[in-house]
Write a protein that holds these residues in place. Structure first.
Motif, short mmCIF file in Angstrom:
data_model
loop_
_atom_site.label_atom_id
_atom_site.label_comp_id
_atom_site.label_asym_id
_atom_site.label_seq_id
_atom_site.Cartn_x
_atom_site.Cartn_y
_atom_site.Cartn_z
N LYS A 353 -36.05 97.24 22.50
CA LYS A 353 -35.14 96.66 21.38
C LYS A 353 -36.03 96.06 20.40
N ARG A 354 -37.16 95.62 20.80
CA ARG A 354 -38.11 95.05 19.60
C ARG A 354 -38.80 96.17 18.58
N LEU A 355 -38.46 97.40 18.94
CA LEU A 355 -39.24 98.36 18.24
C LEU A 355 -38.29 99.26 17.56
N ARG A 383 -39.02 90.79 15.08
CA ARG A 383 -40.01 89.73 15.01
C ARG A 383 -40.88 89.42 16.03
N LYS A 384 -40.52 89.80 17.32
CA LYS A 384 -41.23 89.68 18.51
C LYS A 384 -42.22 90.76 18.71
N ALA A 385 -42.30 91.74 17.92
CA ALA A 385 -43.39 92.91 18.08
C ALA A 385 -44.50 92.52 17.44
N ASN A 386 -45.52 92.91 18.08
CA ASN A 386 -46.83 92.56 17.25
C ASN A 386 -47.05 93.80 16.30
N LEU A 387 -47.90 93.81 15.37
CA LEU A 387 -48.02 95.11 14.18
C LEU A 387 -48.53 95.98 14.79
N ARG A 388 -49.53 95.75 15.70
CA ARG A 388 -49.91 97.20 16.48
C ARG A 388 -48.68 98.17 17.07
N GLU A 389 -48.03 97.37 17.80
CA GLU A 389 -46.86 98.41 18.41
C GLU A 389 -45.86 98.75 17.37
N GLN A 390 -45.57 98.15 16.38
CA GLN A 390 -44.72 98.60 15.40
C GLN A 390 -45.13 99.65 14.61
N SER A 391 -46.64 99.70 14.13
CA SER A 391 -47.31 100.77 13.50
C SER A 391 -47.20 102.08 14.60
N ARG A 392 -47.55 101.97 15.59
CA ARG A 392 -47.75 103.00 16.47
C ARG A 392 -46.29 103.62 16.66
N ASN A 393 -45.16 102.80 16.87
CA ASN A 393 -44.10 103.50 16.99
C ASN A 393 -43.66 104.02 15.72
#
Length: 406
Positions: A353-355, A383-393
């Motif tokens: 959900k956060r991605l 907003r609960k996702a960190n930048l790294r996992e957002q970028s990877r996805n």
């Protein structure tokens, strides 16, 4: 000669956004039928011209075009949706609890709805006797039928492909389906008053995504059996989480753990629409249930066999009334839990959900269509996702789309 088509269906199929729910075929029975396409998904085939009324209803209801917004409720969480009550519990009947995929809560609620006269029948899916790894439409009118068809079905299903016929019959029906199926039904209700009249209760579950038939076939082959010679197949159930179990016509029996069947096979066959699903938790159903997994020492769900336990989320007044009646009647035993406990029970759902925002942004950058998904708190969850996992996805989805096109 120009072939018949539907602008909505054409757009949804081209972008791999079809969930296979069958709503379009149920609306336009004289123009659309559901068919199985490789590697084993259910998809619509438009074989005759549609009138404008049918096209408009499909455009309004198709979960590949628009996802129903969450309803108002006393509580609301960006991961877990609207709620009146959040509980963990199980069916008090040991047979129902054992037969279900988790604690038998869904089955117990359906049996109670039939017993009290809330509904006359249940519309859901069941194993196909001719192809045991596949699913077919099932109408159950007794507790015995509900129990016989209990358990998760990790295969393509189109529970709405006969919806017009169901709504034409003067019978009160409980509907059980994937979150996208219930979304389609909610959207259809905005244009068709028969939905509210004929379907007083909808139930759903937390969905990990819909695998193709190829995933189940791979499980069977990994067991050393031939998928074409199956007599029976169960994905889960008869315990928690329960074993995948295959039986052949000549009496061979093999089993595989849930962790292996889902983790190594089925999860790798999930269709694209599920990867950007903004409501995989049944947020528009009257009641949604899920596995109330116990976390292990590292904080991850444990899939060791044990007595089943269901997560139960009542979301609407009709759903809460059904749960309350079932609890008073003693068919369910459940206790309230804090909403943040679900984070530990269902970490994969929280992560997805956060991605969603990152994945959808990637799709839009690549010119890839996505469903309308307003009113589902996707930005709040992001907003609960960190930048790294957002970028990877974001990058992973972009690569998938680009290489798919090539």
């Amino acid at each position: 000669m120009k072939l018949p088509s539907s602008p909505t269906i054409d757009r949804v199929l081209a972008a791999e956004l079809c969930s296979g729910c069958g709503m379009c075929a149920g609306i336009a029975t004289d123009s659309i039928r559901m068919e199985t396409v490789a590697p084993g998904y259910s998809r619509p085939n438009v074989f005759a011209a549609l009138d404008s009324s049918a096209e408009n209803r499909i455009a309004a209801a198709c979960p590949g075009a628009v996802v129903a917004p969450w309803p108002d409720a006393p509580e609301r969480d960006s991961y877990w949706g609207p709620s009146i009550r959040i509980l963990a519990g199980h069916a008090t009947d040991p047979h129902v609890r054992f037969a279900g995929s988790s604690g038998g809560a869904l089955s117990a609620l359906l049996i109670h709805a039939l017993a009290t006269g809330l509904v006359d029948r249940v519309l859901h899916v069941a194993p196909d006797p001719e192809y045991p790894t596949r699913s077919r439409l099932q109408v159950s009118k007794t507790a015995e039928e509900v129990i016989a068809n209990a358990g998760s079905r990790y295969s393509a299903s189109s529970p709405l492909q006969d919806i017009d016929r169901v709504l034409a019959e003067d019978m009160r029906t409980a509907f059980v389906g994937k979150p996208c199926d219930v979304s389609a039904l909610r959207q259809l209700a905005t244009a068709d008053p028969r939905v509210a009249q004929r379907i007083p209760i909808t139930l759903s579950f937390f969905c990990g995504g819909l695998p193709s038939h190829a995933g189940a076939d791979r499980i069977v082959r990994q067991m050393g059996l031939d998928p074409a010679r199956l007599a029976r197949f169960r994905y889960r159930g008869n315990g928690w989480p329960g074993q995948a179990r295959a039986e052949t016509v000549d009496g061979q029996v093999r089993e595989m753990s849930y962790a292996e069947s889902w983790g190594n096979h089925l999860s790798k066959e999930v269709q694209f629409r599920c990867k950007i699903c903004p409501d995989a938790v049944g947020g528009v159903a009257d009641i949604a249930c899920a596995d109330a997994w116990h976390g292990d020492a590292d904080g991850y769900p444990s899939f060791e066999e044990q007595d089943g336990r269901s997560l139960i989320v009542t979301r609407t007044a009709p759903g809460d009334a059904l749960f309350a009646s079932a609890a008073v009647a003693g068919v369910l035993e459940a206790s309230p839990i804090p909403v943040r406990d679900i984070d530990l029970m269902q970490p994969a759902q929280a992560r997805r959900k956060r991605l969603i925002v990152a994945r959808v942004a990637s799709c839009r950058l690549a010119g890839h269509a996505v469903p309308k998904m307003d009113g589902l708190d996707v930005k709040k969850a992001a907003r609960k996702a960190n930048l790294r996992e957002q970028s990877r996805n974001f990058l992973g989805m972009l690569r998938r789309i680009i290489f798919k096109r090539k």
